[in-house]
Design a protein around this motif. Structure first.
Motif, PDB file in Angstrom:
ATOM      1  N   ALA A 146       0.825  -1.208   0.000  1.00 58.13           N
ATOM      2  CA  ALA A 146       0.000   0.000   0.000  1.00 58.13           C
ATOM      3  C   ALA A 146       0.863   1.264   0.000  1.00 58.13           C
ATOM      4  CB  ALA A 146      -0.922   0.014   1.213  1.00 58.13           C
ATOM      5  N   ASP A 147       2.129   1.121   0.384  1.00 54.78           N
ATOM      6  CA  ASP A 147       3.041   2.258   0.418  1.00 54.78           C
ATOM      7  C   ASP A 147       3.765   2.475  -0.905  1.00 54.78           C
ATOM      8  OD1 ASP A 147       2.498   2.686   3.172  1.00 54.78           O
ATOM      9  OD2 ASP A 147       3.934   1.119   3.703  1.00 54.78           O
ATOM     10  N   LEU A 148       3.483   1.663  -1.901  1.00 57.07           N
ATOM     11  CA  LEU A 148       4.233   1.696  -3.153  1.00 57.07           C
ATOM     12  C   LEU A 148       3.567   2.503  -4.267  1.00 57.07           C
ATOM     13  CD1 LEU A 148       5.403  -2.046  -3.275  1.00 57.07           C
ATOM     14  CD2 LEU A 148       6.637  -0.068  -2.360  1.00 57.07           C
ATOM     15  N   CYS A 149       2.417   3.055  -4.012  1.00 52.54           N
ATOM     16  CA  CYS A 149       1.714   3.822  -5.035  1.00 52.54           C
ATOM     17  C   CYS A 149       2.609   4.920  -5.604  1.00 52.54           C
ATOM     18  CB  CYS A 149       0.441   4.448  -4.456  1.00 52.54           C
ATOM     19  SG  CYS A 149      -0.724   3.248  -3.770  1.00 52.54           S
ATOM     20  N   SER A 150       2.696   4.977  -6.919  1.00 53.37           N
ATOM     21  CA  SER A 150       3.481   5.956  -7.686  1.00 53.37           C
ATOM     22  C   SER A 150       4.990   5.750  -7.573  1.00 53.37           C
ATOM     23  CB  SER A 150       3.143   7.397  -7.277  1.00 53.37           C
ATOM     24  OG  SER A 150       3.787   7.771  -6.076  1.00 53.37           O
ATOM     25  N   LYS A 151       5.436   4.788  -6.785  1.00 57.15           N
ATOM     26  CA  LYS A 151       6.862   4.564  -6.585  1.00 57.15           C
ATOM     27  C   LYS A 151       7.411   3.557  -7.611  1.00 57.15           C
ATOM     28  CE  LYS A 151       7.185   7.218  -2.960  1.00 57.15           C
ATOM     29  NZ  LYS A 151       7.985   8.469  -2.992  1.00 57.15           N
ATOM     30  N   ALA A 152       8.683   3.743  -7.966  1.00 58.88           N
ATOM     31  CA  ALA A 152       9.368   2.809  -8.864  1.00 58.88           C
ATOM     32  C   ALA A 152       9.904   1.645  -8.039  1.00 58.88           C
ATOM     33  CB  ALA A 152      10.504   3.509  -9.587  1.00 58.88           C
ATOM     34  N   VAL A 153       9.463   0.443  -8.385  1.00 64.22           N
ATOM     35  CA  VAL A 153       9.825  -0.746  -7.608  1.00 64.22           C
ATOM     36  C   VAL A 153      10.498  -1.771  -8.515  1.00 64.22           C
ATOM     37  CG1 VAL A 153       8.977  -2.583  -6.108  1.00 64.22           C
ATOM     38  CG2 VAL A 153       7.862  -0.338  -6.085  1.00 64.22           C
ATOM     39  N   ALA A 154      11.681  -2.198  -8.128  1.00 60.39           N
ATOM     40  CA  ALA A 154      12.437  -3.177  -8.901  1.00 60.39           C
ATOM     41  C   ALA A 154      12.009  -4.594  -8.538  1.00 60.39           C
ATOM     42  CB  ALA A 154      13.929  -3.004  -8.636  1.00 60.39           C
ATOM     43  N   VAL A 155      11.771  -5.413  -9.553  1.00 60.57           N
ATOM     44  CA  VAL A 155      11.409  -6.816  -9.361  1.00 60.57           C
ATOM     45  C   VAL A 155      12.097  -7.645 -10.438  1.00 60.57           C
ATOM     46  CG1 VAL A 155       9.153  -6.323  -8.334  1.00 60.57           C
ATOM     47  CG2 VAL A 155       9.354  -6.606 -10.800  1.00 60.57           C
ATOM     48  N   ILE A 156      12.128  -8.953 -10.235  1.00 62.70           N
ATOM     49  CA  ILE A 156      12.732  -9.827 -11.222  1.00 62.70           C
ATOM     50  C   ILE A 156      11.741 -10.136 -12.333  1.00 62.70           C
ATOM     51  CG2 ILE A 156      12.120 -12.013 -10.109  1.00 62.70           C
ATOM     52  CD1 ILE A 156      15.018 -12.900 -10.835  1.00 62.70           C
ATOM     53  N   LYS A 157      12.214 -10.128 -13.547  1.00 65.19           N
ATOM     54  CA  LYS A 157      11.357 -10.356 -14.712  1.00 65.19           C
ATOM     55  C   LYS A 157      10.759 -11.763 -14.683  1.00 65.19           C
ATOM     56  CE  LYS A 157      12.760  -8.695 -18.632  1.00 65.19           C
ATOM     57  NZ  LYS A 157      13.566  -8.521 -19.871  1.00 65.19           N
ATOM     58  N   GLY A 158       9.474 -11.848 -14.942  1.00 67.60           N
ATOM     59  CA  GLY A 158       8.812 -13.144 -15.007  1.00 67.60           C
ATOM     60  C   GLY A 158       8.309 -13.665 -13.679  1.00 67.60           C
ATOM     61  N   GLY A 159       8.597 -12.957 -12.594  1.00 69.62           N
ATOM     62  CA  GLY A 159       8.152 -13.400 -11.284  1.00 69.62           C
ATOM     63  C   GLY A 159       6.673 -13.126 -11.059  1.00 69.62           C
ATOM     64  N   GLU A 160       6.059 -13.903 -10.184  1.00 74.75           N
ATOM     65  CA  GLU A 160       4.641 -13.742  -9.891  1.00 74.75           C
ATOM     66  C   GLU A 160       4.341 -12.374  -9.285  1.00 74.75           C
ATOM     67  OE1 GLU A 160       0.576 -14.622  -9.513  1.00 74.75           O
ATOM     68  OE2 GLU A 160       2.190 -15.493 -10.732  1.00 74.75           O
ATOM     69  N   ILE A 161       5.301 -11.796  -8.567  1.00 75.01           N
ATOM     70  CA  ILE A 161       5.047 -10.501  -7.928  1.00 75.01           C
ATOM     71  C   ILE A 161       4.860  -9.378  -8.942  1.00 75.01           C
ATOM     72  CG2 ILE A 161       6.088 -11.024  -5.710  1.00 75.01           C
ATOM     73  CD1 ILE A 161       8.649  -9.708  -6.625  1.00 75.01           C
ATOM     74  N   VAL A 162       5.328  -9.582 -10.167  1.00 73.39           N
ATOM     75  CA  VAL A 162       5.081  -8.581 -11.221  1.00 73.39           C
ATOM     76  C   VAL A 162       3.583  -8.414 -11.419  1.00 73.39           C
ATOM     77  CG1 VAL A 162       5.373  -8.028 -13.666  1.00 73.39           C
ATOM     78  CG2 VAL A 162       7.258  -9.070 -12.408  1.00 73.39           C
ATOM     79  N   GLN A 163       2.889  -9.537 -11.526  1.00 72.36           N
ATOM     80  CA  GLN A 163       1.441  -9.501 -11.733  1.00 72.36           C
ATOM     81  C   GLN A 163       0.719  -8.980 -10.500  1.00 72.36           C
ATOM     82  OE1 GLN A 163       0.689  -9.965 -14.819  1.00 72.36           O
ATOM     83  NE2 GLN A 163       2.812 -10.589 -15.184  1.00 72.36           N
ATOM     84  N   GLU A 164       1.212  -9.349  -9.318  1.00 74.56           N
ATOM     85  CA  GLU A 164       0.585  -8.886  -8.086  1.00 74.56           C
ATOM     86  C   GLU A 164       0.666  -7.358  -7.973  1.00 74.56           C
ATOM     87  OE1 GLU A 164      -1.085 -10.676  -6.103  1.00 74.56           O
ATOM     88  OE2 GLU A 164      -0.359 -12.734  -6.170  1.00 74.56           O
ATOM     89  N   LEU A 165       1.827  -6.807  -8.291  1.00 74.71           N
ATOM     90  CA  LEU A 165       2.011  -5.362  -8.175  1.00 74.71           C
ATOM     91  C   LEU A 165       1.229  -4.598  -9.240  1.00 74.71           C
ATOM     92  CD1 LEU A 165       5.818  -5.042  -7.337  1.00 74.71           C
ATOM     93  CD2 LEU A 165       3.876  -4.755  -5.791  1.00 74.71           C
ATOM     94  N   ARG A 166       1.217  -5.128 -10.455  1.00 80.79           N
ATOM     95  CA  ARG A 166       0.499  -4.450 -11.535  1.00 80.79           C
ATOM     96  C   ARG A 166      -1.012  -4.665 -11.448  1.00 80.79           C
ATOM     97  NH1 ARG A 166       4.875  -5.779 -16.303  1.00 80.79           N
ATOM     98  NH2 ARG A 166       6.184  -3.929 -15.933  1.00 80.79           N
TER      99      ARG A 166
END
Length: 278
Positions: A146-166
């Motif tokens: 909830a604290d990540l709105c508008s923030k640039a967040v680095a994640v690994i490509k292809g990971g499930e968290i990409v979909q969770e964040l987007r």
């Protein structure tokens, strides 16, 4: 664990050489279909696909695969009477590589999801989750997504968290009138960490065990800011869809390690829990 990062004829020769160098035993990385009695591509050898850029789960100690997943697969192979070899593959290319017959099993902190279960057969083997990292001296210290709105967040490509964040996380942001999470994908986790260290992004979201290793490796320049595990999930070894022989071989070997207590010791060493535990 990543495409080689894209996965992990000069290029073809170089790739072949790298695979041979990484092999714990000779052989391994040849494409084909499982036809041996144990379900492996090459009879008597378990060829493991793993992204070896992801400590403490999988990385190279010199030229030798090290970390939790190599430790697990060596123990499973020994229990099953198999030799073992490794094919270093970037995370987003692991499932395609398995389908193409480049290796027998994926062991790379691969989260079990409904979508992936349509492509592979899973053997759940531990429970994990994610943590947020930020610059130690910075003012931004996110505790939850909830604290990540508008923030640039680095994640690994292809990971499930990409979909969770987007998806879920960004939807929650827009619902309260804020901008969605600016998800920045990187081929490897170390690249995501470098982006955070250089100030290209505001935070990094990665596996909790990996986050702890990053704090140590960066000598405290980065810190874990989340107070609880984010997106707790079960990870699974993955075999090609329909490869019942190999799934049975590995499931039996894992059960034997659990019964002997060897697997519990290994999980404890890496501060992980058995599949299904939190």
């Amino acid at each position: 664990m990543r495409s080689t990062t894209a996965a992990r004829l000069a290029v073809a020769l170089a790739t072949a050489g790298a695979i041979l160098a990484l092999a714990a035993c000779s052989g391994g990385g040849t494409a084909g279909s499982a036809s041996s009695s144990d379900g492996t591509i090459a009879s008597g050898t378990l060829t493991v696909g793993s992204d070896l850029t992801y400590p403490p789960y999988a990385y190279l100690n010199g030229t030798t695969p090290a970390g939790f997943d190599p430790d697990v697969t060596r123990a499973l192979a020994e229990q099953a009477g198999l030799r073992v070899t490794y094919t270093d593959t970037r995370f987003e290319q692991l499932i395609p590589g398995l389908g193409a017959g480049r290796f027998d099993v994926i062991a790379s902190d691969l989260y079990v999801t409904d979508e992936r279960a349509k492509q592979v057969d899973f053997i759940p083997y531990f429970t994990t989750g994610n943590s947020l990292l930020a610059a130690t001296g910075g003012s931004f210290r996110p505790k939850t997504t909830a604290d990540l709105c508008s923030k640039a967040v680095a994640v690994i490509k292809g990971g499930e968290i990409v979909q969770e964040l987007r998806g879920e996380a960004s939807d929650a942001c827009t619902a309260k009138g804020a901008k969605p999470v600016d998800v920045r994908e990187f081929d490897t986790d170390p690249e995501a960490t470098e982006a955070l260290l250089s100030g290209q992004v505001d935070a990094q979201l990665t596996d909790a065990a990996v986050a702890k290793a990053i704090v140590t490796k960066t000598s405290g320049k980065l810190t874990i800011t989340s107070s609880t595990i984010i997106y707790p999930v079960t990870a699974g070894l993955a075999v090609k869809k329909g490869n019942t022989k190999l799934k049975a071989t590995l499931t039996k070997a894992l059960a034997a390690l659990e019964k002997s207590g060897a697997y519990a010791k290994l999980l404890s060493q890496y501060n992980l829990s058995e599949a299904g535990e939190s």
